[in-house]
Write an enzyme that holds these catalytic residues in place. Sequence first.
Site, short mmCIF file in Angstrom:
data_model
loop_
_atom_site.label_atom_id
_atom_site.label_comp_id
_atom_site.label_asym_id
_atom_site.label_seq_id
_atom_site.Cartn_x
_atom_site.Cartn_y
_atom_site.Cartn_z
N SER A 14 -3.04 2.21 1.98
CA SER A 14 -4.09 2.92 1.10
C SER A 14 -4.46 3.63 1.31
O SER A 14 -4.55 3.74 3.43
CB SER A 14 -3.99 2.39 -0.66
OG SER A 14 -4.55 3.65 -1.60
N ASP A 64 2.38 3.06 2.30
CA ASP A 64 1.64 3.81 0.96
C ASP A 64 0.90 4.96 1.03
O ASP A 64 0.21 4.74 0.39
CB ASP A 64 2.14 2.75 -0.16
CG ASP A 64 3.35 3.86 -1.35
OD1 ASP A 64 3.48 4.63 -0.84
OD2 ASP A 64 2.41 3.66 -2.40
N HIS A 69 2.53 1.19 -6.75
CA HIS A 69 1.95 1.84 -5.72
C HIS A 69 1.37 0.05 -4.41
O HIS A 69 1.55 0.84 -2.97
CB HIS A 69 0.37 2.52 -6.00
CG HIS A 69 -0.26 2.98 -4.38
ND1 HIS A 69 0.32 3.35 -2.96
CD2 HIS A 69 -1.69 2.49 -4.49
CE1 HIS A 69 -1.34 3.25 -2.43
NE2 HIS A 69 -2.13 2.47 -3.04
#
EC number: 3.1.1.-
Length: 366
Positions: free
Chosen positions: A164, A190, A316
Site C-alpha cells: 500500500s 496491492d 487488502h
Amino acid sequence: MSEDDEMDMLPDLQPVMPHSMSHRPNDLLRRAVTHGRPPPAPSASSYGKRKEMAALPWSDFFDKKKEVNIDGDIFNVYLKGTQGPIFYLLHGGGYSGLTWACFAKELARLVDCRVIAPDLRGHGDTKCADEHDLSKETQVKDISEILNKVYGRTDELVTIVGHSMGGALAVHTLNAKALSAKVAALIVIDVVEGSAMEALGGMVHFLHSRPSSFDSVDKAIRWCLSSGTVKNQTAARVSMPSQVREVSENEFTWRIDLTTTEQYWKGWFEGLSCEFLSCFVPKLLVLAGVDRLDKGLTIGQMQGKFQTCVLPRVGHCVQEDSPEKLADEVARFVIRHRIAKQNLNIPNFAPSQDPAIRLYEQRHHH
C-alpha cells in the site's frame, strides 16, 4: 453474515467497469491509504473466544527488535536472519513493521535471507519529533538512513518490498536511487495508482467511520477480525496491538491519526505507474484481486516488464491474510532471478513451471 455480505457493506464509490476490467466497489477504499472499515452487525463467530484473542509477542516471529537513532528520531526496527540477501519490508499507512511478522517467518523458512521491517515515521514504536510529516521526500530519506544505520554499506543484495503506502514509497525510494546498497528486485503489494488516486476523495469519511477507541487491545483484535479487516487470526494478534496505543485506563486509540496527514496522500500515489515501470530491476506486482491497470502498466505487463500475481480470497492486507501464499510467490520470484537460494531443508519447494512465468524469464534474461 457471509464474507461476501460483509465485503459489500461499503458504499459504491466506483463507476461500473466492463467485465474483465471491473473490481468490487470497496476495493478502491481498501487499496488506498489505510485499512479497516466499520464492523458488520454482530453475528456468531469463533472470534468470541477470549482465550484466542491475546496479543502475540514480536519475538515469536523476529529475532531482534532494535532502536535506530537518526538525528534524534528513534526508529523501531524488527530484524530476522544473520546472513543472505536482505528483504526490506515497508508497511502501509496505519500499520507497523509487525504487519510482516507471519510473512517474514515463512519467507525465512523458504529461502536463506535476512529481513528488516521498520516502523515508519509516526507508526508503531517509532518516536519522531515530527510524527505527521509523512511526505514521500521525508519518508524516502528515513528509509534510506534506516538501512544504512542497520547494515552500513553492505554488499548483500536488497529486495525492497512494500504494501500500500509502503509499496508507493518502495517505488519512490528506488526511483530516487536513495539506497546505497544494490537493489536486486522490487515487489509492490496491492497498490495501483489509478485505484488509489480515485479513492482519496472518500478517505477522510472512511477513516472516521472506524471505531474511535477500544476498551482493550483484546477488543481491538476482535474488531480487526470480525470486521474482515484481517482474516488471519495469528496475524491480527501480532499486528493489531501495535496499531493502537493506551491513552487512559481501559481506553486505546489509533496509534496514528491518518487524517492529519491528508496533505501528503496525493504525493504518495501520483505518477506511481510511470515510476514503477522506470525502475530497471525485476519487478513483481501482487494484487488482492483483479484490479485495473492503467494504459502504461497494461502495455508494460504485455511487454514482460514486470510480473503480476493475483492472490485469491485475500483482502487488502495480503501479507497478513495469506502470508504463506505470498511468501511462496516471493520466494519463487527471487529464486528465479538468482537473488536468493532455496532453503535446502525444504525439499518439496521448487520454482513453478507455469508457461507464463517461463515466458517472463525468457524476456527478462535473454
